[in-house]
Design a protein around this motif. Structure first.
Motif, PDB file in Angstrom:
ATOM      1  N   GLU A   9      21.876  42.199  44.747  1.00  0.00           N
ATOM      2  CA  GLU A   9      21.445  41.479  43.553  1.00  0.00           C
ATOM      3  C   GLU A   9      20.688  42.417  42.629  1.00  0.00           C
ATOM      4  N   ARG A  10      21.007  42.338  41.345  1.00  0.00           N
ATOM      5  CA  ARG A  10      20.307  43.097  40.311  1.00  0.00           C
ATOM      6  C   ARG A  10      19.489  42.103  39.494  1.00  0.00           C
ATOM      7  N   LEU A  11      18.185  42.292  39.475  1.00  0.00           N
ATOM      8  CA  LEU A  11      17.294  41.398  38.738  1.00  0.00           C
ATOM      9  C   LEU A  11      17.283  41.808  37.271  1.00  0.00           C
ATOM     10  N   LEU A  12      17.588  40.866  36.394  1.00  0.00           N
ATOM     11  CA  LEU A  12      17.650  41.143  34.963  1.00  0.00           C
ATOM     12  C   LEU A  12      16.282  41.068  34.303  1.00  0.00           C
ATOM     13  N   ASN A  13      15.473  40.089  34.725  1.00  0.00           N
ATOM     14  CA  ASN A  13      14.115  39.933  34.231  1.00  0.00           C
ATOM     15  C   ASN A  13      13.361  39.064  35.235  1.00  0.00           C
ATOM     16  N   GLU A  14      12.193  38.561  34.852  1.00  0.00           N
ATOM     17  CA  GLU A  14      11.360  37.812  35.799  1.00  0.00           C
ATOM     18  C   GLU A  14      11.943  36.463  36.189  1.00  0.00           C
ATOM     19  N   GLU A  15      12.978  35.997  35.484  1.00  0.00           N
ATOM     20  CA  GLU A  15      13.518  34.680  35.820  1.00  0.00           C
ATOM     21  C   GLU A  15      15.031  34.632  35.989  1.00  0.00           C
ATOM     22  N   SER A  16      15.703  35.770  36.084  1.00  0.00           N
ATOM     23  CA  SER A  16      17.151  35.723  36.294  1.00  0.00           C
ATOM     24  C   SER A  16      17.663  36.977  36.993  1.00  0.00           C
ATOM     25  N   GLY A  17      18.832  36.827  37.619  1.00  0.00           N
ATOM     26  CA  GLY A  17      19.478  37.937  38.297  1.00  0.00           C
ATOM     27  C   GLY A  17      20.961  37.665  38.473  1.00  0.00           C
ATOM     28  N   ILE A  18      21.729  38.740  38.640  1.00  0.00           N
ATOM     29  CA  ILE A  18      23.152  38.631  38.942  1.00  0.00           C
ATOM     30  C   ILE A  18      23.394  39.342  40.261  1.00  0.00           C
ATOM     31  N   GLY A  19      24.401  38.885  40.990  1.00  0.00           N
ATOM     32  CA  GLY A  19      24.653  39.495  42.284  1.00  0.00           C
ATOM     33  C   GLY A  19      26.075  39.326  42.747  1.00  0.00           C
TER      34      GLY A  19
ATOM     35  N   ASP B   7      40.572  33.362  62.392  1.00  0.00           N
ATOM     36  CA  ASP B   7      41.719  32.451  62.369  1.00  0.00           C
ATOM     37  C   ASP B   7      41.689  31.535  61.152  1.00  0.00           C
ATOM     38  N   ASP B   8      40.515  31.295  60.583  1.00  0.00           N
ATOM     39  CA  ASP B   8      40.375  30.389  59.447  1.00  0.00           C
ATOM     40  C   ASP B   8      40.274  31.105  58.103  1.00  0.00           C
ATOM     41  N   ILE B   9      39.488  32.176  58.037  1.00  0.00           N
ATOM     42  CA  ILE B   9      39.233  32.850  56.762  1.00  0.00           C
ATOM     43  C   ILE B   9      39.286  34.355  56.956  1.00  0.00           C
ATOM     44  N   ASP B  10      39.914  35.025  55.999  1.00  0.00           N
ATOM     45  CA  ASP B  10      39.999  36.484  56.056  1.00  0.00           C
ATOM     46  C   ASP B  10      38.775  37.137  55.415  1.00  0.00           C
ATOM     47  N   TYR B  11      38.364  36.634  54.239  1.00  0.00           N
ATOM     48  CA  TYR B  11      37.213  37.181  53.519  1.00  0.00           C
ATOM     49  C   TYR B  11      36.875  36.258  52.350  1.00  0.00           C
ATOM     50  N   TYR B  12      35.702  36.469  51.768  1.00  0.00           N
ATOM     51  CA  TYR B  12      35.439  35.960  50.425  1.00  0.00           C
ATOM     52  C   TYR B  12      34.517  36.921  49.691  1.00  0.00           C
ATOM     53  N   ILE B  13      34.691  36.961  48.376  1.00  0.00           N
ATOM     54  CA  ILE B  13      33.867  37.760  47.485  1.00  0.00           C
ATOM     55  C   ILE B  13      33.324  36.802  46.432  1.00  0.00           C
ATOM     56  N   SER B  14      32.003  36.808  46.260  1.00  0.00           N
ATOM     57  CA  SER B  14      31.389  35.800  45.405  1.00  0.00           C
ATOM     58  C   SER B  14      30.366  36.410  44.442  1.00  0.00           C
TER      59      SER B  14
ATOM     60  N   PHE C  56      28.228  30.206  40.680  1.00  0.00           N
ATOM     61  CA  PHE C  56      28.977  31.263  41.346  1.00  0.00           C
ATOM     62  C   PHE C  56      30.482  31.059  41.221  1.00  0.00           C
ATOM     63  N   GLY C  57      31.198  32.139  41.398  1.00  0.00           N
ATOM     64  CA  GLY C  57      32.638  32.150  41.584  1.00  0.00           C
ATOM     65  C   GLY C  57      32.901  32.595  43.005  1.00  0.00           C
ATOM     66  N   LEU C  58      34.026  32.217  43.584  1.00  0.00           N
ATOM     67  CA  LEU C  58      34.306  32.598  44.967  1.00  0.00           C
ATOM     68  C   LEU C  58      35.809  32.847  45.119  1.00  0.00           C
ATOM     69  N   LEU C  59      36.169  34.110  45.316  1.00  0.00           N
ATOM     70  CA  LEU C  59      37.547  34.502  45.591  1.00  0.00           C
ATOM     71  C   LEU C  59      37.692  34.573  47.104  1.00  0.00           C
ATOM     72  N   SER C  60      38.584  33.752  47.660  1.00  0.00           N
ATOM     73  CA  SER C  60      38.713  33.696  49.118  1.00  0.00           C
ATOM     74  C   SER C  60      40.161  33.850  49.544  1.00  0.00           C
ATOM     75  N   SER C  61      40.329  34.316  50.757  1.00  0.00           N
ATOM     76  CA  SER C  61      41.635  34.422  51.379  1.00  0.00           C
ATOM     77  C   SER C  61      41.555  33.698  52.718  1.00  0.00           C
ATOM     78  N   VAL C  62      42.355  32.643  52.861  1.00  0.00           N
ATOM     79  CA  VAL C  62      42.347  31.835  54.082  1.00  0.00           C
ATOM     80  C   VAL C  62      43.749  31.779  54.668  1.00  0.00           C
ATOM     81  N   LYS C  63      43.821  31.516  55.962  1.00  0.00           N
ATOM     82  CA  LYS C  63      45.110  31.364  56.628  1.00  0.00           C
ATOM     83  C   LYS C  63      45.479  29.898  56.652  1.00  0.00           C
TER      84      LYS C  63
ATOM     85  N   ALA D 121      37.334  29.716  43.404  1.00  0.00           N
ATOM     86  CA  ALA D 121      36.547  28.499  43.219  1.00  0.00           C
ATOM     87  C   ALA D 121      35.380  28.777  42.282  1.00  0.00           C
ATOM     88  N   LEU D 122      34.932  27.744  41.600  1.00  0.00           N
ATOM     89  CA  LEU D 122      33.695  27.771  40.830  1.00  0.00           C
ATOM     90  C   LEU D 122      32.738  26.776  41.453  1.00  0.00           C
ATOM     91  N   GLY D 123      31.441  27.139  41.506  1.00  0.00           N
ATOM     92  CA  GLY D 123      30.498  26.243  42.147  1.00  0.00           C
ATOM     93  C   GLY D 123      29.076  26.431  41.678  1.00  0.00           C
TER      94      GLY D 123
END
Length: 181
Positions: free
Chosen positions: A52-62, A75-82, A102-109, A132-134
């Motif tokens: 996570e990179r903190l942008l200022n005292e009240e926000s950050g991106i990661g 057997d259920d999930i290969d990975y996710y990147i969020s 958040f966004g979530l790119l996932s690979s599932v079987k 996904a978006l969440g």
């Protein structure tokens, strides 16, 4: 003589007043990088690492990356990147209660089932990638030495490949520890 003493006194007095205008912590630089590991997922058989990179005292991106190492989870999930954005509401710098988008790119079987003669057979296994978006929420606590404790929960909805075999919803759960530098 009185004028020179008065001028010297005013000069010294103005230097003292000028020195008092500087904030006490003007030389203190806030740490703006964090690395964390989700201890909960380590227990169940997966690695979930976060930067996570903190942008200022009240926000950050990661960005957090989930990779399973236990066969039951593989057997259920290969990975996710969020990737995510957080808005903090605490009194300390980028800590306390937070809201997350958040966004979530996932690979599932996915197993395609076929009904043959009244018996259910697994016809084939294919890998499905979805995005996904969440939203999420949680809390972050930071010590004076930079150690981090964090609890978070989020839920999102898959946008593209959801069907009767694949879940429409995704969830993120974390009990994480880390370090701010």
């Amino acid at each position: 003589m009185k004028n020179s003493i008065l001028c010297t006194f005013l000069f010294l007095f103005s230097i003292v007043l000028y020195a008092q205008d500087d904030p006490v912590n003007s030389d203190v630089k806030q740490a703006s990088n964090e690395v964390k590991v989700n201890a909960l997922y380590m227990v169940i058989g997966a690695v979930d690492l976060t930067y996570e990179r903190l942008l200022n005292e009240e926000s950050g991106i990661g960005l957090n990356v989930f990779l399973p190492f236990d066969d039951d989870i593989k057997d259920d999930i290969d990975y996710y990147i969020s990737p995510y954005y957080r808005l903090y509401f605490g009194k300390k710098y980028a800590s306390g209660f937070f809201l997350e988008g958040f966004g979530l790119l996932s690979s599932v079987k996915e197993n395609t089932l076929a009904l043959v003669g009244g018996d259910i057979l697994v016809n084939r296994e294919e890998t499905v990638t979805d995005f996904a978006l969440g939203i999420g929420l949680g809390g972050k606590w930071v010590t004076n030495n930079g150690f981090i404790g964090e609890v978070s929960f989020g839920v999102g909805r898959n946008l593209f490949n959801s069907n009767e075999f694949n879940n429409d919803f995704v969830a993120k759960l974390g009990i994480s520890v880390g370090y701010r530098f």
